[in-house]
Structure formats: structure tokens, C-alpha cells
Design a protein around this motif. Structure first.
Motif, PDB file in Angstrom:
ATOM      1  N   MET A   1       0.882  -1.265   0.044  1.00  0.00           N
ATOM      2  CA  MET A   1      -0.049  -0.005   0.032  1.00  0.00           C
ATOM      3  C   MET A   1       1.034   1.261   0.142  1.00  0.00           C
ATOM      4  N   VAL A   2       0.570   2.363  -0.790  1.00  0.00           N
ATOM      5  CA  VAL A   2       1.446   3.264  -0.902  1.00  0.00           C
ATOM      6  C   VAL A   2       0.309   4.626  -0.467  1.00  0.00           C
ATOM      7  N   CYS A   3       0.830   5.528   0.207  1.00  0.00           N
ATOM      8  CA  CYS A   3       0.370   6.600   0.733  1.00  0.00           C
ATOM      9  C   CYS A   3       1.144   7.898   0.255  1.00  0.00           C
ATOM     10  N   PHE A   4       0.225   8.831  -0.273  1.00  0.00           N
ATOM     11  CA  PHE A   4       1.202  10.073  -0.666  1.00  0.00           C
ATOM     12  C   PHE A   4       0.533  11.323   0.085  1.00  0.00           C
ATOM     13  N   CYS A   5       1.190  12.079   0.414  1.00  0.00           N
ATOM     14  CA  CYS A   5       0.920  13.360   1.472  1.00  0.00           C
ATOM     15  C   CYS A   5       1.827  14.440   0.427  1.00  0.00           C
ATOM     16  N   PHE A   6       0.813  15.464   0.354  1.00  0.00           N
ATOM     17  CA  PHE A   6       1.656  16.427  -0.391  1.00  0.00           C
ATOM     18  C   PHE A   6       1.900  17.875   0.492  1.00  0.00           C
ATOM     19  N   LEU A   7       2.976  18.514   0.067  1.00  0.00           N
ATOM     20  CA  LEU A   7       3.474  19.747   0.705  1.00  0.00           C
ATOM     21  C   LEU A   7       2.552  20.884   0.118  1.00  0.00           C
ATOM     22  N   VAL A   8       1.715  21.479   1.054  1.00  0.00           N
ATOM     23  CA  VAL A   8       0.822  22.550   0.455  1.00  0.00           C
ATOM     24  C   VAL A   8       1.551  23.748   0.659  1.00  0.00           C
ATOM     25  N   ASP A   9       2.441  24.399   1.604  1.00  0.00           N
ATOM     26  CA  ASP A   9       2.851  25.358   1.371  1.00  0.00           C
ATOM     27  C   ASP A   9       3.696  25.707   2.872  1.00  0.00           C
ATOM     28  N   GLN A  10       4.670  26.529   2.677  1.00  0.00           N
ATOM     29  CA  GLN A  10       5.813  26.915   3.671  1.00  0.00           C
ATOM     30  C   GLN A  10       5.766  28.459   3.767  1.00  0.00           C
ATOM     31  N   LYS A  11       5.437  28.845   4.890  1.00  0.00           N
ATOM     32  CA  LYS A  11       5.222  30.392   4.941  1.00  0.00           C
ATOM     33  C   LYS A  11       6.395  30.936   6.094  1.00  0.00           C
ATOM     34  N   ARG A  12       7.068  32.110   5.578  1.00  0.00           N
ATOM     35  CA  ARG A  12       7.891  32.584   6.518  1.00  0.00           C
ATOM     36  C   ARG A  12       7.202  33.987   6.890  1.00  0.00           C
ATOM     37  N   LYS A  13       7.512  34.102   8.162  1.00  0.00           N
ATOM     38  CA  LYS A  13       6.920  35.340   8.902  1.00  0.00           C
ATOM     39  C   LYS A  13       8.066  35.996   9.761  1.00  0.00           C
ATOM     40  N   ILE A  14       7.977  37.304   9.723  1.00  0.00           N
ATOM     41  CA  ILE A  14       9.222  38.073  10.334  1.00  0.00           C
ATOM     42  C   ILE A  14       8.448  38.599  11.482  1.00  0.00           C
ATOM     43  N   ARG A  15       9.130  38.327  12.770  1.00  0.00           N
ATOM     44  CA  ARG A  15       8.428  38.724  13.908  1.00  0.00           C
ATOM     45  C   ARG A  15       9.253  40.120  14.391  1.00  0.00           C
ATOM     46  N   ARG A  16      10.565  40.185  14.385  1.00  0.00           N
ATOM     47  CA  ARG A  16      11.144  41.263  14.822  1.00  0.00           C
ATOM     48  C   ARG A  16      12.326  41.627  13.705  1.00  0.00           C
ATOM     49  N   SER A  17      12.845  42.861  13.557  1.00  0.00           N
ATOM     50  CA  SER A  17      13.893  43.118  12.939  1.00  0.00           C
ATOM     51  C   SER A  17      14.723  44.101  13.439  1.00  0.00           C
ATOM     52  N   LYS A  18      15.923  44.370  13.122  1.00  0.00           N
ATOM     53  CA  LYS A  18      16.953  45.233  13.830  1.00  0.00           C
ATOM     54  C   LYS A  18      17.926  45.631  12.581  1.00  0.00           C
ATOM     55  N   PRO A  19      18.165  46.840  12.343  1.00  0.00           N
ATOM     56  CA  PRO A  19      19.010  47.238  11.530  1.00  0.00           C
ATOM     57  C   PRO A  19      20.682  46.708  12.009  1.00  0.00           C
ATOM     58  N   VAL A  20      21.453  46.490  10.727  1.00  0.00           N
ATOM     59  CA  VAL A  20      23.006  45.928  11.138  1.00  0.00           C
ATOM     60  C   VAL A  20      23.777  46.733  10.090  1.00  0.00           C
ATOM     61  N   ALA A  21      25.001  46.848  10.520  1.00  0.00           N
ATOM     62  CA  ALA A  21      25.937  47.386   9.720  1.00  0.00           C
ATOM     63  C   ALA A  21      26.158  46.480   8.585  1.00  0.00           C
ATOM     64  N   GLY A  22      26.169  46.780   7.236  1.00  0.00           N
ATOM     65  CA  GLY A  22      26.718  45.892   6.233  1.00  0.00           C
ATOM     66  C   GLY A  22      25.709  46.159   5.110  1.00  0.00           C
ATOM     67  N   MET A  23      25.909  45.520   4.027  1.00  0.00           N
ATOM     68  CA  MET A  23      25.154  45.540   2.841  1.00  0.00           C
ATOM     69  C   MET A  23      25.013  44.391   2.141  1.00  0.00           C
ATOM     70  N   CYS A  24      23.931  44.147   1.401  1.00  0.00           N
ATOM     71  CA  CYS A  24      23.586  42.964   0.595  1.00  0.00           C
ATOM     72  C   CYS A  24      24.537  42.920  -0.466  1.00  0.00           C
ATOM     73  N   SER A  25      24.851  41.690  -0.656  1.00  0.00           N
ATOM     74  CA  SER A  25      25.886  41.468  -1.635  1.00  0.00           C
ATOM     75  C   SER A  25      25.286  41.118  -3.021  1.00  0.00           C
ATOM     76  N   ARG A  26      23.865  41.140  -3.222  1.00  0.00           N
ATOM     77  CA  ARG A  26      23.285  41.101  -4.333  1.00  0.00           C
ATOM     78  C   ARG A  26      22.799  42.411  -4.856  1.00  0.00           C
ATOM     79  N   CYS A  27      22.386  43.280  -4.007  1.00  0.00           N
ATOM     80  CA  CYS A  27      21.822  44.760  -4.746  1.00  0.00           C
ATOM     81  C   CYS A  27      22.403  45.824  -3.985  1.00  0.00           C
TER      82      CYS A  27
END
Length: 68
Positions: free
Chosen positions: A1-27
Motif C-alpha cells: 500500500m502506498v500513501c502520498f501526502c503533498f506539501l501544501v505550503d511553507q510560510k515565513r513570517k518576520i517577528r522582529r527586525s533590527k538594522p545591522v551594519a553592512g550591505m547586501c551582496s546582491r543589490c
């Protein structure tokens, strides 16, 4: 017997943020340290939450480094 379960979604939520010294290497925009929560749902039922910290770009949203 084979049972399939599919991943529906994965959400990321930001709780807190604090500025840091430095820059993004991409933009070349500013970066910040964020506390994030990842919620995973299978078949529309939430069953797993994970809290973690990351350094994230404030402009493009790229995760530059994660601390799990």
C-alpha cells in the motif's frame, strides 16, 4: 500500500527586525537581523513551526546568512 501526502505550503513570517551594519551582496542595499518563524502545512493542516534568526536584505528580501 502506498500513501502520498503533498506539501501544501511553507510560510515565513518576520517577528522582529533590527538594522545591522553592512550591505547586501546582491543589490548593495542595507541589511537587518530578523527573527523569523517558518510554518509548514501539509494538506492545509499546520503541524510544524520553527523559530530562527537570519540576516536579511531590506530591499530585495534575500537571506544572506541564517542562524538555525
Amino acid at each position: 500500500m502506498v500513501c502520498f501526502c503533498f506539501l501544501v505550503d511553507q510560510k515565513r513570517k518576520i517577528r522582529r527586525s533590527k538594522p545591522v551594519a553592512g550591505m547586501c551582496s546582491r543589490c548593495r542595499s542595507g541589511a537587518s537581523v530578523v527573527d523569523m518563524i517558518t510554518a509548514t502545512r501539509f494538506c492545509h493542516v499546520p503541524f510544524y513551526w520553527k523559530s530562527w534568526k537570519a540576516i536579511m536584505c531590506t530591499f530585495c528580501g534575500a537571506i544572506l546568512k541564517s542562524y538555525r
